[in-house]
Enzyme design. Structure first.
Site, PDB file in Angstrom:
ATOM      1  N   LYS A 201       0.790  -1.269   0.075  1.00 32.23           N
ATOM      2  CA  LYS A 201       0.039   0.009   0.131  1.00 32.23           C
ATOM      3  C   LYS A 201       0.979   1.220   0.009  1.00 32.23           C
ATOM      4  O   LYS A 201       1.798   1.148   0.739  1.00 32.23           O
ATOM      5  CB  LYS A 201      -0.791   0.072   1.150  1.00 32.23           C
TER       6      LYS A 201
ATOM      7  N   SER B   2      -9.655   1.757   2.849  1.00 28.37           N
ATOM      8  CA  SER B   2      -8.792   2.396   2.017  1.00 28.37           C
ATOM      9  C   SER B   2      -7.796   1.871   1.540  1.00 28.37           C
ATOM     10  O   SER B   2      -6.975   2.234   0.521  1.00 28.37           O
ATOM     11  CB  SER B   2      -8.325   3.503   2.927  1.00 28.37           C
TER      12      SER B   2
ATOM     13  N   SER C 236      -9.999  -0.752   7.145  1.00 27.47           N
ATOM     14  CA  SER C 236      -9.396  -0.673   5.710  1.00 27.47           C
ATOM     15  C   SER C 236      -8.606  -1.865   5.171  1.00 27.47           C
ATOM     16  O   SER C 236      -8.243  -1.657   4.057  1.00 27.47           O
ATOM     17  CB  SER C 236      -8.321   0.752   5.736  1.00 27.47           C
TER      18      SER C 236
END
Lengths: 97, 473
Positions: free
Chosen positions: B74, B149, B173
């Site tokens: 990420k 997210s 997330s």
């Protein structure tokens, strides 16, 4: 507690953010809706409850005070939007106003 | 069926394939679906060069514990020499100066990092619609959001662009995109994984964790990234147990609690049916199922969004255009530099949350919102500690619905926040939780089931997750 345009101006100033008049109007509505929802916490009596700031009980963590390598000055300046020799450079501090 | 790391490793060792071949295949998968927008950076040459190096290590017999595993990271985690954008325009050209501990521990075990994944800006969002670099499409159905997210991490694993991925979980997330994309996603206990090199959203909630096709692979990644780190004083000093050893499929006598309050929360029928199937399977296998009460469940979302936005507004104060990140070219003096750089650099949702967080921390409202939120957080955590006196793990759906459509919740921030109803609790309490795939709904969209455990009892969470993923799907 209801958020007004004046509150939005005040908070925007604290947060160093600027908004158009239209954005401010939208924010008034959105913040009020979200804060109204948050108001439900007032149903709870928490006068005898300590605030929780850290979920895992930890005591102070100590380490020896040894010198270890850190970022070099060059590395620390690598992402600078503007630099002057070994310094970060910013626009003049005193404005025209 | 996606192969587990164990079988991938075996086929590399037997010479049937190589790290280079596998990496090239995954780069091909990324090229085949550029519209998915799962990656913000793909390390083509570096990944292939690294794969060759790992192939050499296999020949030399020096290959690390996760050698040849292709990992997506990420874009909120630092990888030295590469950009870390956090899905934000304000960090668009920021270059990492060091590796995040979680990333360096994986590299030490010879993984191949294939790229950095797209995400909601500064990890604020549940749909990827808040990325400054465009949304990620759900690989299962491109009209649907992949969750957020850690949107790109979930999508990349689901689409076969990486074996595993790292994400971060502040209020769901990792688990929510895992559920929406049909993969496994785990949030460890707060303090289990070092946050060094993670760009902070909300420091008392953030945790790094894995996405994988199987619970076993999630356990393998967690095994490597977990444990004390001198660079993050909030990491636990407790030793990391052998997680794979807990994956016995034996749930006999295990006490599983079902939080009654959560089942009243407008869950769609197919998700509820999948949940009850999971309960039945556990019961048939000898687990002891009981109902538990979480009396403050209805206050989770409000408490979470007060504290999270407060912490975020404070953490994001550092982005001021002075030392790094975007600086507005229009600024004529210092004050304008702060104001314009932040206003032009941050997206709408980030600004909304900074405003909320600043408001709840401001003079006159601090006690009424922020301190109140911290007090209620203690009540919420006590509910969980109490529940875990009677049970070993809690079972609940990961999300009330399957993946929603783009635009469905984008115009109403509160509706978006409410979709986190089952995931924020683990972050509020600091407990570990996993989402595992549990079949599909009538439209073919993946459903996720969530298992939550006691602090630092990842072993039980993984055990139940491993059992469910075999039995339910």
């Amino acid at each position: 507690m209801s958020v007004t345009l004046r509150d939005v101006d005040h908070v925007a100033k604290l947060a160093n953010l600027s908004f158009s008049d239209e954005e401010k109007q939208t924010l008034v509505g959105e913040l009020n809706a979200i804060l109204d929802y948050m108001e439900q916490l007032n149903e709870l009596d928490t006068s005898n409850v300590d605030p929780l700031s850290h979920v895992i009980e930890l005591s102070n963590v100590f380490r020896d005070d040894e010198l270890k390598p850190g970022l070099s000055r060059e590395e620390a300046l690598r992402n600078a939007p503007q630099r002057s020799e070994k310094f970060f450079k910013v626009p003049k501090v005193l404005g025209d106003r | 069926m996606n192969p587990t790391y164990e079988s991938i490793r075996r086929s590399i060792e037997s010479g049937e394939t190589s790290c280079e071949t596998i990496t090239a295949e995954m780069l091909g998968a990324i090229d085949d679906r550029p519209g998915l927008n799962a990656f913000l950076a793909v390390f083509r040459e570096n990944a292939i060069a690294r794969a060759r190096e790992v192939d050499r290590k296999f020949r030399d017999g020096t290959a690390g514990r996760l050698a040849g595993m292709v990992v997506a990271v990420k874009d909120v985690l630092c990888l030295r020499g590469e950009r870390v954008t956090c899905g934000s325009k304000i960090l668009e050209s920021f270059e990492s100066l060091y590796d995040a501990t979680a990333v360096s521990r994986l590299l030490n075990e010879d993984v191949i990092v294939i790229g950095k994944t797209n995400m909601d800006e500064f990890a604020m969002g549940s749909s990827s619609e808040h990325s400054a670099f465009g949304p990620v499409l759900n690989p299962v159905d491109s009209t649907r959001v992949p969750g957020g997210s850690s949107s790109g991490s979930g999508a990349a694993v689901a689409a076969g662009m990486a074996h595993t991925a790292l994400g971060t979980d502040t209020g769901g997330s990792i688990r929510q995109p895992a559920a929406f994309c049909g993969v496994v996603g785990m949030k460890p206990t707060y303090g289990r994984v070092s946050r060094y090199g993670l760009v902070a959203l909300s420091s008392s909630f953030d945790q790094i964790g894995p996405f994988a096709h199987s619970t076993a692979d999630a356990a393998r990644v967690l095994q490597v990234i977990a444990g004390k780190d001198d660079a993050d004083s909030t990491t636990s000093q407790d030793p990391v147990p052998d997680y794979l050893a807990s994956l016995t499929k034996d749930v006999r006598g295990l006490r599983i609690g079902i939080p009654e309050e959560f089942l009243k929360e407008g869950i769609c029928d197919d998700v509820l049916a999948a949940f009850h199937r999971a309960v039945d399977r556990l019961k048939e296998a000898g687990a002891k199922i009981s109902n538990v009460r979480l009396p403050h469940a209805r206050y989770h979302i409000a408490t979470y969004y007060i504290l999270m936005t407060a912490e975020a507004s404070s953490n994001l104060a550092r982005f001021d255009g002075a030392r790094y990140g975007y600086r507005s070219p229009r600024a004529k003096d210092l004050q304008e530099m702060y104001l314009l750089s932040r206003s032009e650099g941050f997206g709408q949702e980030v600004k909304r949350r900074i405003m909320l967080g600043t408001y709840v921390l401001s003079a006159g409202y601090y006690d009424a919102y922020y301190l109140k939120g911290q007090r209620v957080r203690r009540l919420i955590q006590s509910d969980f500690l109490e529940a875990f006196r009677a049970v070993d793990a809690l079972l609940m759906p990961t999300t009330p619905t399957t993946a929603f459509r783009f635009g469905e919740k984008a115009s109403d921030p509160l509706q978006m926040y409410l979709s986190d109803v089952f995931t924020v609790s683990a972050n509020l309490a600091g407990t570990p939780a996993i989402s595992v795939p549990a079949g599909n709904d009538s439209e073919g969209l993946p459903i996720g089931i969530q298992v939550m455990g006691k602090h630092f009892d990842e072993a039980t969470v993984l055990k139940v997750g491993d059992f469910l993923e075999e039995e339910v799907t």
